[in-house]
Each structure stands twice: as structure tokens, then as C-alpha cells.
Motif scaffolding. Structure first.
Motif, PDB file in Angstrom:
ATOM      1  N   VAL A 197       6.845   3.323  -8.420  1.00 23.69           N
ATOM      2  CA  VAL A 197       5.965   2.246  -7.980  1.00 23.69           C
ATOM      3  C   VAL A 197       5.673   2.451  -6.502  1.00 23.69           C
ATOM      4  CG1 VAL A 197       5.745  -0.249  -7.589  1.00 23.69           C
ATOM      5  CG2 VAL A 197       6.950   0.582  -9.611  1.00 23.69           C
ATOM      6  N   GLU A 198       4.414   2.285  -6.141  1.00 28.50           N
ATOM      7  CA  GLU A 198       4.017   2.266  -4.734  1.00 28.50           C
ATOM      8  C   GLU A 198       3.072   1.089  -4.559  1.00 28.50           C
ATOM      9  OE1 GLU A 198       1.831   5.025  -1.354  1.00 28.50           O
ATOM     10  OE2 GLU A 198       1.432   5.428  -3.456  1.00 28.50           O
ATOM     11  N   VAL A 199       3.362   0.227  -3.597  1.00 31.96           N
ATOM     12  CA  VAL A 199       2.485  -0.903  -3.300  1.00 31.96           C
ATOM     13  C   VAL A 199       2.243  -0.895  -1.796  1.00 31.96           C
ATOM     14  CG1 VAL A 199       2.149  -3.400  -3.409  1.00 31.96           C
ATOM     15  CG2 VAL A 199       3.409  -2.241  -5.231  1.00 31.96           C
ATOM     16  N   THR A 200       0.975  -0.909  -1.422  1.00 35.30           N
ATOM     17  CA  THR A 200       0.632  -0.947  -0.004  1.00 35.30           C
ATOM     18  C   THR A 200      -0.157  -2.214   0.299  1.00 35.30           C
ATOM     19  OG1 THR A 200      -1.466   0.239  -0.246  1.00 35.30           O
ATOM     20  CG2 THR A 200       0.512   1.582   0.082  1.00 35.30           C
ATOM     21  N   SER A 201      -0.211  -2.568   1.572  1.00 31.07           N
ATOM     22  CA  SER A 201      -0.974  -3.752   1.971  1.00 31.07           C
ATOM     23  C   SER A 201      -2.472  -3.445   1.921  1.00 31.07           C
ATOM     24  CB  SER A 201      -0.553  -4.224   3.358  1.00 31.07           C
ATOM     25  OG  SER A 201      -0.911  -3.275   4.327  1.00 31.07           O
ATOM     26  N   GLU A 202      -3.243  -4.484   2.081  1.00 29.80           N
ATOM     27  CA  GLU A 202      -4.699  -4.421   1.905  1.00 29.80           C
ATOM     28  C   GLU A 202      -5.366  -3.250   2.606  1.00 29.80           C
ATOM     29  OE1 GLU A 202      -8.362  -5.400   0.506  1.00 29.80           O
ATOM     30  OE2 GLU A 202      -6.497  -6.350  -0.072  1.00 29.80           O
ATOM     31  N   GLY A 203      -5.008  -2.968   3.844  1.00 30.80           N
ATOM     32  CA  GLY A 203      -5.740  -1.975   4.614  1.00 30.80           C
ATOM     33  C   GLY A 203      -5.219  -0.557   4.528  1.00 30.80           C
ATOM     34  N   ILE A 204      -4.188  -0.297   3.712  1.00 25.79           N
ATOM     35  CA  ILE A 204      -3.579   1.032   3.659  1.00 25.79           C
ATOM     36  C   ILE A 204      -3.945   1.719   2.358  1.00 25.79           C
ATOM     37  CG2 ILE A 204      -1.430   2.334   3.725  1.00 25.79           C
ATOM     38  CD1 ILE A 204      -0.226  -0.062   5.276  1.00 25.79           C
ATOM     39  N   GLY A 205      -4.791   2.725   2.455  1.00 24.84           N
ATOM     40  CA  GLY A 205      -5.219   3.468   1.271  1.00 24.84           C
ATOM     41  C   GLY A 205      -4.178   4.475   0.820  1.00 24.84           C
ATOM     42  N   ARG A 206      -4.237   4.796  -0.462  1.00 26.98           N
ATOM     43  CA  ARG A 206      -3.298   5.753  -1.055  1.00 26.98           C
ATOM     44  C   ARG A 206      -3.912   7.146  -1.116  1.00 26.98           C
ATOM     45  NH1 ARG A 206      -2.857   1.721  -5.972  1.00 26.98           N
ATOM     46  NH2 ARG A 206      -4.935   1.324  -5.121  1.00 26.98           N
ATOM     47  N   ASN A 207      -3.078   8.134  -1.458  1.00 23.56           N
ATOM     48  CA  ASN A 207      -3.459   9.530  -1.414  1.00 23.56           C
ATOM     49  C   ASN A 207      -3.210  10.174  -2.776  1.00 23.56           C
ATOM     50  OD1 ASN A 207      -3.244  12.389  -1.062  1.00 23.56           O
ATOM     51  ND2 ASN A 207      -2.832  12.108   1.109  1.00 23.56           N
ATOM     52  N   ALA A 208      -4.261  10.690  -3.408  1.00 20.06           N
ATOM     53  CA  ALA A 208      -4.139  11.285  -4.744  1.00 20.06           C
ATOM     54  C   ALA A 208      -3.256  12.524  -4.753  1.00 20.06           C
ATOM     55  CB  ALA A 208      -5.519  11.612  -5.312  1.00 20.06           C
TER      56      ALA A 208
END
Length: 187
Positions: free
Chosen positions: A134-145
Motif C-alpha cells: 500500500v502507498e498513500v500520498t497526500s493531495e499534491g504528491i504524485g506517484r511514479n510508475a
């Protein structure tokens, strides 16, 4: 409460994929690796950059036997409209699940109740339907494929090689660890 090592709860949802509306249920993920990629809303800012990034690597996920399911609390109709109007979203080939009731989002304990929106959460699910990462980030932090690919490869490796674990920054082909009393205090 963490959802790690729990089974995905039964669900049924409408989705948009490859120019069609389809129904997706928990039966669709049985016996397969899956990534549920939750995001707050269509027609926003960080979300299309993330979804487009995953779309760029979709073929690689497919070669690994992994199906991608993006999920927001928008409807499947909204997903189609976004797909048809955005060049970035238009390249998506994976399933875009609509969850307007929030049932699926709540199943993953990923709902911002005060807003009715999904958190920016990624869940890697094994072929038994068990959530492995599981990875959860806040609104402004995009994830990396690319990092998501690495995590899926590690999860698949650990499943295929009981007794071995993947250390930090592990990449496919790197050395793994075999936890034992002999390693305690030596790493």
C-alpha cells in the motif's frame, strides 16, 4: 487499521475500458496480480500526470501478468468523457473504475469521508486477492510508475521465493536476503 495482508472485499462496479462500459467484480482479479490505483478526481491536475505515467508502462505491467484498475469516485461516464477529451488520458488502455457510491474506495479504507473523494492510494494485490503493498500520498504528491513496477516485481519475487526478502532499493536481478538468526546485527 492496515489493509496489508487482508483479502480484497467483494465488489461490483461499472468501468470504462477500450471504448466500452464494462462491469468489474472481485471475480475479475481472482488468480491474477492486480494494482488498484485510486485518485481523487477526473479533470484535475496531479491525477492525469499519474494516470498517464501508468499508461506509458501498461504493456510492461501486462507482460508481468498484472492488470491495472484506476479508481475514483467519479462515474464511468465521466471517465469516458475525460478519456475522449484529454490527450494524456486518451492513451489509457487499462480499466477505469467508477465508484460514485464510494463502496470500493471504502473497501480499501481509502476514502476522504469529509470530501467524498478517494485518497491518492496504490494497492498491489496478489493472485489470492491479498493486499501485499500500500502507498498513500497526500493531495499534491504524485506517484511514479517505475517505482510501482519495482514494487510489483519485488512482491512477485517474494511470492515465488519463500524464505527470501527484497532489501531497500532492490531491483530485479539484485541480491536478496534470507532472514535468519545469523543476519541479526550484521546488516
Amino acid at each position: 487499521m492496515s489493509v496489508i495482508n487482508t483479502k480484497v472485499k467483494p465488489f461490483k462496479a461499472q468501468a470504462y475500458k477500450a471504448g466500452e462500459f464494462i462491469e468489474v467484480t472481485d471475480a475479475n482479479i481472482e488468480g491474477k496480480w492486480a494494482v488498484f490505483f485510486f485518485y481523487p478526481a477526473d479533470f484535475t491536475f496531479v491525477c492525469p500526470t499519474e494516470l498517464g505515467d501508468v499508461a506509458d508502462y501498461y504493456d510492461e505491467f501486462q507482460k508481468m501478468g498484472v492488470e491495472i484498475y484506476s479508481v475514483s469516485t467519479d462515474t464511468h461516464f465521466t471517465h469516458k468523457a475525460w478519456h475522449d477529451s484529454s490527450e494524456t488520458i486518451g492513451k489509457i488502455q487499462y480499466t477505469m473504475i467508477g465508484d460514485p457510491t464510494g463502496a470500493l474506495t471504502r473497501n480499501f479504507d481509502n476514502m476522504r469521508e469529509d470530501m467524498g473523494l478517494a485518497d491518492r492510494g496504490t494497492f498491489i494485490v496478489d493472485p489470492d486477492g491479498i493486499i501485499q503493498a500500500v502507498e498513500v500520498t497526500s493531495e499534491g504528491i504524485g506517484r511514479n510508475a517505475v517505482d510501482l513496477l519495482r514494487k510489483v516485481k519485488a512482491a512477485q519475487y517474494v511470492r515465488a521465493n519463500p524464505g527470501e526478502v527484497c532489501p531497500a532499493k532492490w531491483e530485479e536481478g539484485d541480491a536478496t536476503l534470507a532472514p535468519s538468526l545469523d543476519l541479526v546485527g550484521k546488516i
